[in-house]
Design a protein around this motif. Structure first.
Motif, short mmCIF file in Angstrom:
data_model
loop_
_atom_site.label_atom_id
_atom_site.label_comp_id
_atom_site.label_asym_id
_atom_site.label_seq_id
_atom_site.Cartn_x
_atom_site.Cartn_y
_atom_site.Cartn_z
N SER A 1 2.63 38.83 36.05
CA SER A 1 2.87 38.08 37.29
C SER A 1 4.30 37.54 37.30
CB SER A 1 1.92 36.89 37.40
OG SER A 1 0.58 37.33 37.38
N TYR A 2 4.83 37.35 38.50
CA TYR A 2 6.07 36.58 38.62
C TYR A 2 5.80 35.17 38.14
CZ TYR A 2 7.84 40.03 42.08
OH TYR A 2 8.26 41.16 42.73
N SER A 3 6.81 34.54 37.54
CA SER A 3 6.72 33.10 37.30
C SER A 3 7.46 32.40 38.43
CB SER A 3 7.35 32.73 35.96
OG SER A 3 8.75 32.79 36.06
N CYS B 1 12.34 35.97 39.23
CA CYS B 1 12.17 35.20 38.00
C CYS B 1 12.77 35.94 36.83
CB CYS B 1 10.69 34.90 37.74
SG CYS B 1 9.69 36.33 37.33
#
Lengths: 488, 488
Positions: B114-116, B341
């Motif tokens: 996932s993106y942070s 990110c």
């Protein structure tokens, strides 16, 4: 230093002294509405009463965050690469181990912790080239034309950085679609380029019309030097898939008008609609014959973040450049060397994406099952999204042919437009903020992507799990009816 | 489009039309000599006869490529994070599993894919802040001031991007040490800033002299607006470790002259010489009292690439900003959000670096043993390098107090200088190319880092394994004697 006793009291870096181009940057996908969503989540945790129990984020194409599962083979190979003692672990099939060894062998010192060459690990670039050749029916791809990147965003910004020069009326102009993915407008603002808008045709399923390209270009030539044409296919935020004919027309236009083509093709596996098919710009370019394929300058981009893998966090990607001036290519390679190399874990993942298990290998069956499942779910959700939204009076939604988004047009009553203006907000921002506060659903207003004046939209991902997506769509329906009534 | 039949034949992107700032960028660490080294490696593989059997690369601080082993705990946790099924594998100690679960829990959807958040995972930023507090004797660090980055390079370029503005004589000037790490000159060239050189004092072990800062600043004020002072401590390429007093003087100078401080502290664990100690700029700033700590704007940088871990490929890092104008901070956060990110694997690794196993945990003993071993080896190699090089007449080498490099001064006879000039090469480039061709050793000429006119140097890493480093040093000795004789 007694002559400098007077100590200045002002800060060095202020809104006045900072880089003024950075001030102009906007990035709606992570803009104020998303920050408000995060606040609301904290409030919910603190027990503040809301008309909902969780915020559903449909603002960003973040697949795993929405519950999509990683591809087992990819993660197994990466785990072994990171901790090679796992090579003796019986839980991993042989193809996982041999693939991990192959990647490690291509890394200096046999470690993912080493820098790679700045253009990316040679083996990975070779595998990318072979992938492109398979995808494009055998048209040759040269690993020397492949650059691995830190996500597609990095490649796009790097190419734009190369292309932007000149001052005043000879400043580089870059043509981007409206609606667009705001990475483009943000990068152009930061680099001080001239943004040239061409509008997609909402009435014709967000298709690209050459007459509109021509209009935008002619107008822009009066005040800048248009040199780049950016295309996103399948479209973000608009979800259309371009026809082969359209791509051919775009290439011909670029050739005639002497424009550098940038093709953002990160959704190349995300095609759902019957009769739609992904055609790469490179393939069409070569099929148009040497007059075009030997001449048109093209950079195309891919990523590990989308398609069926959705591995956004790895920041993996590649770009392929074609017909680049050889001296310019040396400059490009030098430029990317300053950042040393893209993340090696992302490079390793990119390798697996372009070189997945083959039919005779033990991981093949599971791999195909997982990939098919994810893409089938997305196709189902694309169709469900369009169907439910189009039931709502005042919402009109083109088919989601591909990618991961819908960009429906919403009718906002004049009274609501006035209310928004009183708040100093764009009407669709006003709408989305209310939707967030009342329903806990986080979308991005159309104004963040660009739209024709007087029209309003939002972008919504189709990524939430089916049962949750259904809830989201029903809530939007309920909200829209109430909102319309309230402001009528 | 019949009116556009005339097809232009020139390329869009040429050396003339490209971004002219990019043309000015130079990055010696991966420059022509390194490209030649790669060619020679290919020639060796093809069976071309050379006076050596392998190229030894001592041009870049690439630890694992030189055989340094990764820290077991770090790699175990990362493997489990990537493939959480390993949580049931008995080979991993409990602290590895709990640490992996803790990191996964902080990722959206429990996945590193996932993106942070753009500033970095909140948990990791909290852990970084606690690490800084421990390091600096309890001085408070706010996770909101921490930005995770794609290696330290990314953070440095981002801050410079924020700081560079104005035109002509109000264009931002940035003070950098000479010799410098060429990321700085490359970034300044790309951003079109004015580079202000201040010279380190080679005679005083590459120390920083405030009088020289003053001289450089006064001169620069005549033609630009100096606003930033960059420091690398421990030094790259020069290997010095700054005294506490020197840091205090630099901070006072920055305060009096209204300069934004950028402290590159990526070698903070790499201190070898007796009597030398790492002092962070932040700690000294706070110890100087609120007159300074409440006012001086500081950005400091750290990385997963150096110290005892040497995990360059992960592109992990952080920066801490202090006394940033709150509105500017909003702009900084917006700017980093455009790239979505930093790589999440790099963020996870950064978390482990700042939060290693504790004494009561099962992995502690092995962790400490590995860390101590790597740092002790580096200390031994630092001392050996200095000792052997100083035995060679015509080579003079300051003690390698810290970091991973030596930057010895080499005497190049006038005849060799002439020969180089005839070749159109810098004399130390001429020297290094010959060393590469004759001995298979790849170093970087001093001209790539900057040096006083008429002096010549090379940068060499101390990273090769001890037995190989000894070979490298003996070969340099042999080459230098022959070279001197040949051109006398």
């Amino acid at each position: 230093m007694a002559d400098h006793v007077a100590v200045p009291s002002k800060k060095v870096l202020t809104m006045d002294t900072m880089n003024q181009n950075v001030k102009k940057v906007e990035y709606a996908v992570r803009g104020p509405i998303v920050q408000r969503a995060a606040q609301i989540e904290v409030e919910l945790q603190q027990g503040v009463k809301k008309p909902f129990t969780e915020v559903i984020r449909a603002n960003i194409g973040d697949c795993h965050a929405m519950g999509q599962k990683p591809i087992t083979f990819f993660r197994q190979v990466l785990a072994v690469c990171l901790y090679p003692d796992l090579l003796d672990d019986n839980r991993f099939p042989e193809d996982v181990k041999s693939r991990a060894q192959r990647i490690l062998h291509a890394c200096s010192g046999g470690s993912l912790g080493s820098y790679s060459s700045s253009q990316g690990i040679e083996l990975v670039r070779q595998d990318v080239a072979r992938y492109i050749e398979r995808r494009d029916g055998g048209i040759r791809s040269d690993p020397e034309n492949i650059y691995l990147t830190t996500g597609a965003s990095d490649g796009i910004v790097t190419m734009l950085k190369m292309l932007i020069s000149g001052e005043g009326s000879s400043r580089t102009g870059v043509m981007i679609s409206i609606p667009q993915y705001p990475l483009y407008s943000a990068a152009l603002a930061e680099l001080g380029a001239v943004q040239i808008n061409y509008y997609l045709d909402e009435e014709a399923c967000w298709s690209l019309d050459i007459g509109e390209l021509k209009r935008a270009l002619t107008q822009a030539r009066k005040h800048c030097a248009p040199r780049v044409l950016c295309i996103i296919n399948p479209g973000n935020p608009t979800g259309q898939v371009q026809s082969r004919q359209c791509i051919e027309d775009v290439i011909r236009f670029a050739a005639e008008e002497n424009l550098f083509l940038m093709a953002d093709e990160v959704y190349q596996d995300n095609v759902y609609a019957d009769g739609c098919e992904f055609h790469s710009f490179k393939k069409v370019l070569f099929e148009m014959g040497p007059e075009y394929s030997s001449r048109v300058e093209l950079a195309s981009f891919h990523s590990t973040s989308k398609c069926y893998m959705g591995e956004c966090g790895f920041r993996g990607g590649y770009m392929e450049v074609l017909n680049l001036d050889p001296e310019v290519k040396v400059q490009l390679t030098k430029l990317v060397s300053v950042r040393l190399c893209p993340p090696v874990t992302g490079q390793a993942l990119m390798d697996l994406v372009v070189n997945p298990p083959e039919p005779h290998e033990p991981s093949y069956h599971t791999f195909v099952k997982e990939r098919t499942h994810t893409l089938a779910e997305l196709a189902k959700k694309a169709s469900m999204t369009q169907q439910i939204l189009n039931q709502v009076p005042g919402i009109k939604c083109n088919p989601v042919q591909g990618a991961m988004y819908t960009f429906p047009r919403i009718h906002i009553p004049p009274k609501a437009v006035s209310a928004a203006q009183e708040n100093g907000q764009a009407p669709d921002m006003f709408y989305c903020i209310k939707l967030l506060e009342e329903m806990g659903i986080c979308l991005v207003p159309g104004s963040g992507f660009g739209q024709k004046d007087g029209t309003y939209h939002f972008r919504m991902t189709i990524l939430p799990p089916t049962h949750k997506l259904e809830v989201v769509l029903e809530k939007i329906k309920e909200f829209h009816l109430r909102f319309t009534q309230q402001y009528s």
